[in-house]
Scaffold this active site. Sequence first.
Site, PDB file in Angstrom:
ATOM      1  N   ASN A 127      14.162  43.433  43.041  1.00 36.43           N
ATOM      2  CA  ASN A 127      13.865  43.746  41.638  1.00 36.43           C
ATOM      3  C   ASN A 127      14.280  45.182  41.338  1.00 36.43           C
ATOM      4  OD1 ASN A 127      11.626  44.470  43.298  1.00 36.43           O
ATOM      5  ND2 ASN A 127      10.240  44.503  41.553  1.00 36.43           N
ATOM      6  N   CYS A 142      14.651  40.827  37.831  1.00 38.90           N
ATOM      7  CA  CYS A 142      13.928  40.285  38.980  1.00 38.90           C
ATOM      8  C   CYS A 142      14.863  40.157  40.183  1.00 38.90           C
ATOM      9  CB  CYS A 142      13.382  38.894  38.664  1.00 38.90           C
ATOM     10  SG  CYS A 142      12.047  38.867  37.473  1.00 38.90           S
ATOM     11  N   GLU A 176      15.329  37.621  42.101  1.00 36.12           N
ATOM     12  CA  GLU A 176      16.061  36.346  42.122  1.00 36.12           C
ATOM     13  C   GLU A 176      17.330  36.444  41.272  1.00 36.12           C
ATOM     14  OE1 GLU A 176      12.882  36.915  41.531  1.00 36.12           O
ATOM     15  OE2 GLU A 176      11.628  35.152  41.888  1.00 36.12           O
ATOM     16  N   CYS A 222       9.610  33.779  38.187  1.00 33.94           N
ATOM     17  CA  CYS A 222       9.161  33.753  36.790  1.00 33.94           C
ATOM     18  C   CYS A 222       9.967  32.707  36.007  1.00 33.94           C
ATOM     19  CB  CYS A 222       9.315  35.143  36.160  1.00 33.94           C
ATOM     20  SG  CYS A 222      11.005  35.540  35.667  1.00 33.94           S
ATOM     21  N   CYS A 282      13.730  33.434  35.509  1.00 30.44           N
ATOM     22  CA  CYS A 282      14.542  33.171  36.712  1.00 30.44           C
ATOM     23  C   CYS A 282      14.712  31.670  36.940  1.00 30.44           C
ATOM     24  CB  CYS A 282      13.913  33.837  37.929  1.00 30.44           C
ATOM     25  SG  CYS A 282      14.082  35.633  37.895  1.00 30.44           S
TER      26      CYS A 282
HETATM   27  N1  THU Z   1       9.467  40.139  39.761  1.00 31.04           N
HETATM   28  C1  THU Z   1      10.493  39.632  40.500  1.00 31.04           C
HETATM   29  O1  THU Z   1      11.393  40.363  40.930  1.00 31.04           O
HETATM   30  N2  THU Z   1      10.495  38.295  40.756  1.00 31.04           N
HETATM   31  C2  THU Z   1       9.510  37.432  40.402  1.00 31.04           C
HETATM   32  O2  THU Z   1       9.586  36.263  40.715  1.00 31.04           O
HETATM   33  C3  THU Z   1       8.357  37.915  39.638  1.00 31.04           C
HETATM   34  C4  THU Z   1       8.407  39.337  39.196  1.00 31.04           C
HETATM   35  C5  THU Z   1       9.425  41.593  39.521  1.00 31.04           C
HETATM   36  C6  THU Z   1       9.660  42.072  38.129  1.00 31.04           C
HETATM   37  C7  THU Z   1       8.947  43.405  38.138  1.00 31.04           C
HETATM   38  O3  THU Z   1       9.807  44.399  38.661  1.00 31.04           O
HETATM   39  C8  THU Z   1       7.798  43.214  39.099  1.00 31.04           C
HETATM   40  O4  THU Z   1       8.141  42.083  39.878  1.00 31.04           O
HETATM   41  C9  THU Z   1       6.458  43.009  38.435  1.00 31.04           C
HETATM   42  O5  THU Z   1       6.514  42.021  37.474  1.00 31.04           O
END
Ligand code: THU
Length: 129
Positions: free
Chosen positions: A42, A53, A55, A89, A92
């Site tokens: 992320n 994110c 992913e 999320c 994604c």
């Molecule tokens: N985040 C991800 O990278 N992947 C996920 O599946 C859920 C959330 C990140 C986004 C942000 O930088 C942090 O997690 C908090 O939401």
Amino acid sequence: MDKNELIPLALEARENSYSPYSSFRVGAALLTKGGKVYKGCNIENGAFSPTNCAERTAFFSAIAEGEREFSAIAVVGGKDEIKNFCPPCGVCRQVMSEFCDEDFKIHLYNGEEAKTYTLGELLPEGFNL
Ligand code: THU
């Protein structure tokens, strides 16, 4: 390559997480049908909404290299130590549905055990043009 190889690569990717605002560090390792792995973390932003994110970072890196077919992704995330599963999320999941079949595998790891879903399970009746 199975989840036991993919999950350590997601943990490795998490090391590069740029998450000064949430301290929630996420890593992903995306496996192509050809057997290559693309890692992602992320990447947060002070304006918040440009945050990407882990992913999507992995997907966009792979797609920019010309990849179009994917079989699985491993995702790990959390503050400090990994203690909980970190399911992708909704945004994604939608990006995955652009490029992946319903049987695309999503491996989650909580620091102790892994569990696997298919994209069809996590995004039923997804929208595609
Ligand atoms: N985040 C991800 O990278 N992947 C996920 O599946 C859920 C959330 C990140 C986004 C942000 O930088 C942090 O997690 C908090 O939401």
